[in-house]
Motif scaffolding. Sequence first.
Motif, PDB file in Angstrom:
ATOM      1  N   MET A  77      49.618  29.148  40.443  1.00 11.63           N
ATOM      2  CA  MET A  77      48.190  29.248  40.171  1.00 11.63           C
ATOM      3  C   MET A  77      47.909  30.531  39.396  1.00 11.63           C
ATOM      4  SD  MET A  77      45.091  29.351  42.887  1.00 11.63           S
ATOM      5  CE  MET A  77      44.968  31.082  43.256  1.00 11.63           C
ATOM      6  N   ILE A  78      47.302  30.386  38.255  1.00  9.25           N
ATOM      7  CA  ILE A  78      47.011  31.558  37.440  1.00  9.25           C
ATOM      8  C   ILE A  78      45.865  32.345  38.068  1.00  9.25           C
ATOM      9  CG2 ILE A  78      45.415  30.440  35.862  1.00  9.25           C
ATOM     10  CD1 ILE A  78      46.931  32.159  33.663  1.00  9.25           C
ATOM     11  N   THR A  79      45.991  33.649  38.047  1.00 12.66           N
ATOM     12  CA  THR A  79      44.997  34.539  38.641  1.00 12.66           C
ATOM     13  C   THR A  79      44.142  35.160  37.529  1.00 12.66           C
ATOM     14  OG1 THR A  79      46.495  36.419  38.473  1.00 12.66           O
ATOM     15  CG2 THR A  79      46.590  35.125  40.513  1.00 12.66           C
ATOM     16  N   SER A  80      43.135  35.902  37.920  1.00 12.75           N
ATOM     17  CA  SER A  80      42.320  36.636  36.943  1.00 12.75           C
ATOM     18  C   SER A  80      43.201  37.583  36.142  1.00 12.75           C
ATOM     19  CB  SER A  80      41.230  37.437  37.644  1.00 12.75           C
ATOM     20  OG  SER A  80      40.342  36.600  38.314  1.00 12.75           O
ATOM     21  N   LEU A  81      44.128  38.225  36.822  1.00 15.89           N
ATOM     22  CA  LEU A  81      45.045  39.137  36.138  1.00 15.89           C
ATOM     23  C   LEU A  81      45.926  38.361  35.161  1.00 15.89           C
ATOM     24  CD1 LEU A  81      46.364  41.866  35.669  1.00 15.89           C
ATOM     25  CD2 LEU A  81      47.823  41.423  37.652  1.00 15.89           C
ATOM     26  N   LEU A 125      40.499  44.832  33.151  1.00 14.42           N
ATOM     27  CA  LEU A 125      41.823  44.830  33.767  1.00 14.42           C
ATOM     28  C   LEU A 125      41.725  45.266  35.223  1.00 14.42           C
ATOM     29  CD1 LEU A 125      44.910  44.675  33.790  1.00 14.42           C
ATOM     30  CD2 LEU A 125      44.956  46.970  32.759  1.00 14.42           C
ATOM     31  N   ARG A 126      40.985  46.322  35.481  1.00 21.83           N
ATOM     32  CA  ARG A 126      40.815  46.819  36.850  1.00 21.83           C
ATOM     33  C   ARG A 126      40.206  45.737  37.749  1.00 21.83           C
ATOM     34  NH1 ARG A 126      37.250  49.127  40.269  1.00 21.83           N
ATOM     35  NH2 ARG A 126      35.481  48.847  38.912  1.00 21.83           N
ATOM     36  N   ILE A 127      39.197  45.064  37.254  1.00 22.13           N
ATOM     37  CA  ILE A 127      38.545  44.001  38.027  1.00 22.13           C
ATOM     38  C   ILE A 127      39.503  42.829  38.244  1.00 22.13           C
ATOM     39  CG2 ILE A 127      36.702  42.268  37.946  1.00 22.13           C
ATOM     40  CD1 ILE A 127      34.971  44.488  36.589  1.00 22.13           C
ATOM     41  N   SER A 156      42.694  39.522  41.835  1.00 23.86           N
ATOM     42  CA  SER A 156      43.964  38.811  42.001  1.00 23.86           C
ATOM     43  C   SER A 156      44.741  39.259  43.225  1.00 23.86           C
ATOM     44  CB  SER A 156      44.832  38.998  40.749  1.00 23.86           C
ATOM     45  OG  SER A 156      44.169  38.493  39.620  1.00 23.86           O
ATOM     46  N   GLY A 157      44.319  40.342  43.822  1.00 28.14           N
ATOM     47  CA  GLY A 157      45.059  40.874  44.956  1.00 28.14           C
ATOM     48  C   GLY A 157      44.829  40.109  46.241  1.00 28.14           C
TER      49      GLY A 157
END
Length: 121
Positions: A1-5, A66-68, A73-74
């Motif tokens: 599953m692709i994440t925001s990151l 990127l930070r968000i 994604s964590g």
Amino acid sequence: MITSLGRFLRELRLNHGEKLKTMAERLGVSSAFLSAIENGRKKMPDEWNEKLAELYALSKKQKEDLRIAIIESGEKVELNIKDASMENRKLAISFARHFDTLDVETSQKIFEILKRNGREE
């Protein structure tokens, strides 16, 4: 599953006309490792924040995006309370203990308080 990151990294790579292998080489990792990060199977190394910013000349907005993406994604959040006041330590521990039982309304109220103080994530 692709994440925001994963989406962020893939878009960054494609916007620079790079294949997975090229970005992986620039970051000093294997294509398989980068693919695992893009697909949410591995955690991105912390040192990549600065490395990506430098390699791809990220704008201030891209750095924030990127930070968000990393936060979204964590699976867990670590909080260093070493230098926090006793009251803030108590607050952090209480929040952690009750996190799983917070209803949507309470979560929204807490989020609004943090936004007003300029500390939302």
